[in-house]
Design a protein around this motif. Structure first.
Motif, PDB file in Angstrom:
ATOM      1  N   GLY A 316       0.733   2.522   8.224  1.00  0.00           N
ATOM      2  CA  GLY A 316      -0.362   2.127   7.538  1.00  0.00           C
ATOM      3  C   GLY A 316      -0.298   1.636   6.139  1.00  0.00           C
ATOM      4  N   PRO A 317      -1.495   1.487   5.269  1.00  0.00           N
ATOM      5  CA  PRO A 317      -1.360   1.185   3.721  1.00  0.00           C
ATOM      6  C   PRO A 317       0.010   1.706   3.058  1.00  0.00           C
ATOM      7  CG  PRO A 317      -3.444   1.705   4.476  1.00  0.00           C
ATOM      8  CD  PRO A 317      -2.751   2.289   5.606  1.00  0.00           C
ATOM      9  N   TRP A 318       0.490   1.160   2.407  1.00  0.00           N
ATOM     10  CA  TRP A 318       1.846   1.423   1.664  1.00  0.00           C
ATOM     11  C   TRP A 318       1.609   2.617   0.708  1.00  0.00           C
ATOM     12  CZ3 TRP A 318       6.808   0.694   2.991  1.00  0.00           C
ATOM     13  CH2 TRP A 318       7.923   1.017   2.214  1.00  0.00           C
ATOM     14  N   THR A 319       2.478   3.576   0.880  1.00  0.00           N
ATOM     15  CA  THR A 319       2.299   4.849   0.025  1.00  0.00           C
ATOM     16  C   THR A 319       3.306   5.325  -0.336  1.00  0.00           C
ATOM     17  OG1 THR A 319       2.300   6.437   1.796  1.00  0.00           O
ATOM     18  CG2 THR A 319      -0.025   5.559   1.138  1.00  0.00           C
ATOM     19  N   PRO A 320       3.616   6.224  -1.552  1.00  0.00           N
ATOM     20  CA  PRO A 320       4.863   6.607  -1.953  1.00  0.00           C
ATOM     21  C   PRO A 320       5.882   7.180  -0.830  1.00  0.00           C
ATOM     22  CG  PRO A 320       3.384   7.078  -3.580  1.00  0.00           C
ATOM     23  CD  PRO A 320       2.542   6.620  -2.429  1.00  0.00           C
ATOM     24  N   ASP A 321       5.204   7.798   0.092  1.00  0.00           N
ATOM     25  CA  ASP A 321       5.843   8.606   1.331  1.00  0.00           C
ATOM     26  C   ASP A 321       6.624   7.422   1.922  1.00  0.00           C
ATOM     27  OD1 ASP A 321       4.213   8.315   3.883  1.00  0.00           O
ATOM     28  OD2 ASP A 321       2.904   9.006   2.230  1.00  0.00           O
ATOM     29  N   ALA A 475       0.594  -2.050 -13.192  1.00  0.00           N
ATOM     30  CA  ALA A 475       1.200  -1.895 -14.596  1.00  0.00           C
ATOM     31  C   ALA A 475       1.414  -0.580 -14.777  1.00  0.00           C
ATOM     32  CB  ALA A 475       0.111  -2.247 -15.656  1.00  0.00           C
ATOM     33  N   GLY A 476       2.610  -0.107 -15.267  1.00  0.00           N
ATOM     34  CA  GLY A 476       2.908   1.212 -15.799  1.00  0.00           C
ATOM     35  C   GLY A 476       3.706   1.964 -14.199  1.00  0.00           C
ATOM     36  N   SER A 477       3.661   1.410 -13.191  1.00  0.00           N
ATOM     37  CA  SER A 477       4.124   2.108 -11.944  1.00  0.00           C
ATOM     38  C   SER A 477       5.740   2.217 -12.304  1.00  0.00           C
ATOM     39  CB  SER A 477       3.660   1.332 -10.886  1.00  0.00           C
ATOM     40  OG  SER A 477       4.246   2.009  -9.588  1.00  0.00           O
ATOM     41  N   PRO A 478       6.186   3.260 -11.833  1.00  0.00           N
ATOM     42  CA  PRO A 478       7.839   3.377 -11.579  1.00  0.00           C
ATOM     43  C   PRO A 478       8.052   2.877 -10.357  1.00  0.00           C
ATOM     44  CG  PRO A 478       6.456   5.655 -11.461  1.00  0.00           C
ATOM     45  CD  PRO A 478       5.552   4.458 -11.523  1.00  0.00           C
TER      46      PRO A 478
END
Length: 496
Positions: A316-321, A475-478
């Protein structure tokens, strides 16, 4: 003697008490007389994963209707409340393997019916024979106060309905010969907890530019026969399968023989999964752990990857997991010779709006648009993931003498120091993307805001090369930006 948790799960002994009341009434005209049985009980905290409530079915029943309700008391913040799934087993029993299985709807429905010629989606039509049936309860979470429930079973008496022949989707549809075909192997319809019918999903799949889908209902194969008519004449190949939803991870059975049921009533610590993984393969399918690092209760994959044929790294939509799934998968990649590797796949896990069928999707190189060819391409890793059918990727590696390899293939070179030219091109991203090359040493090259790149390496420096097409990071995302596309590796190896 106290029963262990494993004994409870294996024998189906219920850690809950149930009382029954029986009343008789007349149904609507034409339905015949009915008998109503009400079963009440409480599932305590710490109950086994599945509780089987006995239901005695008398002779002469034409149709069985079941409804249920349960209490949802308030709980302190951070404490799960009550959630109760439901299914049905007939007089053949509840033993693992599913001989008596008649259906599962999880928590998606509060009522269902079965009879000879029809059943609620998620359940199997067939005779309602006399004997002891079981309503299967799955206490997904139980509040500290316990989980009181009430089951109402209505027996409609009369002559049984004649069974209706089942027609399954064809295993091959007209295609383009050897070509790249687009598919989504993780979709849910009304046969589990999805909101759309097979007809609606077929239409959405074709609108999304897909060539194939795989049915993947939670813990039931009831929908296998519901796709033939909707897909007929559309050019869409429908593979039949299941999402096997255990309490310690979910796995997709992709492309199994129509009518194949795969049991889900076990945990990773019980050592049973290998038996069911082998059953999937015997039925011609692929074993594909789904969303292995998802954070929902029971969703994270705990069974290991020794029995897997591929792994879903994008759900599905891209997430941290998904980022974790991709990194974990990449960490398993080593070398081309002697090392088994798992191809990466991408699927929508479509249930309802705003989920989008085919976003993301897997694009596979197959010899034809057939079950056999598509599964062979997926199994071999001749595939890449794309956010939509608009995105296309070309990714190759070539030697100075013209020997080349595509996604999922091995490029053999005469010497480990032989220079290899890697080419990547992408179209259809509708906006700037960074192109990244990843090897066994990590990300080794990035072309910002590009649509193509060339890069040189050797088999001595790179055991494999795979490609990522990434959108700019917020912006600011690791973390890097969400992908527009990801490929499986091209392997580099010196000839023996």
């Amino acid at each position: 003697m106290a029963l262990s948790r494993r004994a409870l799960l294996t024998t189906g002994v219920a850690a809950a008490t149930a009382t029954a009341t029986v009343t008789t009434a007349t149904a609507a005209p034409g339905d015949g007389p009915v008998t109503v049985t009400t079963l009440r009980g409480t599932v305590p905290p710490g109950a086994p994963d599945f509780v089987y409530v006995a239901l005695d079915v008398p002779p002469g029943v034409r149709e069985l209707r079941v409804s249920y309700r349960y209490d949802k008391p308030p709980t302190p913040p951070g404490t799960p409340g009550n959630a109760l799934d439901i299914g049905l087993f007939d007089q053949r029993g509840t033993a693992l393997g599913g001989r008596g299985f008649r259906g599962w709807s999880g928590g998606a429905r509060s009522e269902f019916f079965v009879r000879g010629d029809a059943a609620t989606p998620g359940y199997l039509p067939g005779p309602v024979g006399p004997g002891r049936w079981y309503v299967a309860l799955g206490p997904y979470t139980v509040a500290p106060q316990g989980l009181p429930y009430e089951i109402t079973a209505t027996f409609v008496h009369g002559e049984p309905a004649a069974p209706v022949p089942v027609r399954y989707p064809p295993e091959r549809v007209p295609g383009r010969g050897r070509a790249w075909y687009r598919g989504d192997c993780h979709v849910h319809s009304v046969h589990s907890d999805g909101r759309r019918t097979p007809e609606e999903i077929v239409a959405l799949a074709r609108a999304a530019g897909l060539d194939f889908v795989n049915t993947s209902e939670h813990n039931t194969h009831s929908g296998h026969g519901a796709w033939a008519a909707p897909a007929e004449g559309t050019g869409l190949l429908v593979l039949t399968g299941e999402e096997v939803t255990t309490r310690t991870g979910h796995v997709l059975a992709v492309g199994t023989d129509p009518g194949t049921f795969v049991d889900w009533r076990y945990r990773a610590g019980e050592g049973r999964f290998g038996r069911y993984a082998q059953a999937i393969r015997r039925a011609g399918g692929l074993v594909v752990p789904a969303h292995p690092h998802a954070t929902c209760i029971g969703c994270a994959w705990k069974f290991g990857f020794g029995e897997a044929d591929a792994v879903e790294v994008w759900n599905g939509p891209w997430t941290p997991d998904d980022e974790v799934s991709l990194a974990s998968w990449d960490a398993t990649l080593r070398g081309a010779d002697g090392d088994r590797w798992l191809p990466a796949l991408a699927h929508s896990d479509h249930h309802r709006d705003p989920d989008r069928v085919g976003s993301p999707q897997t694009v596979v190189l197959a010899d034809d648009l057939s079950r056999e060819a598509v599964l062979a391409g997926l199994r071999a890793g001749r595939a890449y993931a794309a956010e939509s059918s608009a995105v296309s990727v070309t990714f190759t590696a070539v030697t100075p003498r013209g020997r080349h390899a595509d996604i999922g293939e091995i490029l053999r070179v005469p010497d480990p120091a032989t220079e290899v030219l890697v080419r990547l091109a992408v179209t259809g991203t509708d906006g700037p993307c960074d192109l990244r090359l990843v090897t066994d040493q990590g990300t080794v090259f990035t072309a910002p805001a590009a649509t193509s790149l060339e890069w040189r390496t050797t088999a001595a420096r790179s055991a494999y090369v795979r490609a990522e097409v990434r959108r700019p990071a917020p912006a600011g995302s690791p973390l890097p930006g969400a992908p527009a596309a990801l490929t499986n590796p091209i392997w580099l190896a010196a000839s023996a």
